[in-house]
Design a protein around this motif. Sequence first.
Motif, PDB file in Angstrom:
ATOM      1  N   ALA A 183       1.284  -0.938   0.037  1.00 48.85           N
ATOM      2  CA  ALA A 183      -0.132  -0.144  -0.315  1.00 48.85           C
ATOM      3  C   ALA A 183       0.401   0.956   0.073  1.00 48.85           C
ATOM      4  N   ASP A 184       1.925   1.387   0.718  1.00 49.90           N
ATOM      5  CA  ASP A 184       2.998   2.247   0.799  1.00 49.90           C
ATOM      6  C   ASP A 184       3.455   2.723  -0.532  1.00 49.90           C
ATOM      7  N   ALA A 195      -4.366   1.575  -3.920  1.00 49.76           N
ATOM      8  CA  ALA A 195      -3.775   1.630  -2.325  1.00 49.76           C
ATOM      9  C   ALA A 195      -4.387   1.254  -1.574  1.00 49.76           C
ATOM     10  N   GLU A 196      -5.549   2.279  -0.854  1.00 48.31           N
ATOM     11  CA  GLU A 196      -7.165   2.028  -0.541  1.00 48.31           C
ATOM     12  C   GLU A 196      -7.398   1.364   0.004  1.00 48.31           C
ATOM     13  N   LYS A 197      -7.821  -0.014  -1.463  1.00 46.00           N
ATOM     14  CA  LYS A 197      -8.031  -1.150  -0.960  1.00 46.00           C
ATOM     15  C   LYS A 197      -7.042  -2.634  -0.705  1.00 46.00           C
ATOM     16  N   ILE A 198      -5.874  -2.637  -1.068  1.00 49.98           N
ATOM     17  CA  ILE A 198      -5.195  -3.109  -0.454  1.00 49.98           C
ATOM     18  C   ILE A 198      -5.495  -2.576   1.344  1.00 49.98           C
ATOM     19  N   LEU A 199      -5.000  -2.189   1.756  1.00 57.07           N
ATOM     20  CA  LEU A 199      -5.347  -1.403   3.029  1.00 57.07           C
ATOM     21  C   LEU A 199      -7.054  -1.697   3.283  1.00 57.07           C
ATOM     22  N   GLN A 202      -6.586  -5.281   4.075  1.00 56.01           N
ATOM     23  CA  GLN A 202      -6.004  -5.726   5.424  1.00 56.01           C
ATOM     24  C   GLN A 202      -6.697  -5.181   6.402  1.00 56.01           C
TER      25      GLN A 202
END
Length: 272
Positions: A183-184, A195-199, A202
């Motif tokens: 994500a970073d 990236a927000e989807k990955i977070l 998580q």
Amino acid sequence: MTLQDEIIGKHPSKGLFFDWIECQDTECTDRKRHRYLSEKNENREQAIGTIANWLVTYHLSDNKRMALRKKQRILKKYDFEEYAKSLHVFPNADKTKKGNFGEVILTEYLSQVSGIKVLLFKLHYNPNVDQSMKGDDVLLVNENKIILGESKFRATPSKEAVKEASQLMNNTLVLPMSLGFIADILFDKGQIELAEKILDIQYSMSRTTFDIKNIGFLLSTKLVKDHVERNMDSSNKDFLFISLGIDNPVGFMDLAFSRAEELLCEVAKDEC
């Protein structure tokens, strides 16, 4: 459909892994789930060339790629080849070469059989090329599934090698460590929505039932099948062991890395 198909997907029906590899899904038990991949020797040269291209893709960061393109325009052939070597794109340490080689092959295979795309090439962000990166060996993720892989390379197979390739995942489902890292990097690359989807994944992973599969991988000689069949013992129902048997695996790896070194110059020419 075999249990192995259900866990990761069917063996490819086209492309390198179809041309180069025979697939055998061995009989499963409560303690053993194994897919054996075996080299078709007649397509070895094709495999070396394709894997060499993968090695370039997985190791050559955008910054080093840009540096190669710039220097290719201004340096003579000999000086450019020396400059390309000085960038130290590929590891020299034997242990790291073997680790990276196995990870690249496993990542490509799992991506192709599962249909999950590789979001980023983690080796681009390795601060020390000759040391293995910490974190997950292989991590593929989308909104529906996570595939987490542990990879090992051994010149000759053994009971100990099978245990090493599966010890983290033997009895308990292992969760990924690298989602935050992915994500970073995606945030830094401006891919904010992804990236927000990955977070979100998580966050939800520990709160809902998420489809996570653990994969052990051992690349060695063709004797590897028997070692896995005898020694795999896992109560983790979401754990699959994949073995790949090829003739002279160290020689194969060395040829692929040597070809990849040669391709660095071609990459720069193609993009100028």
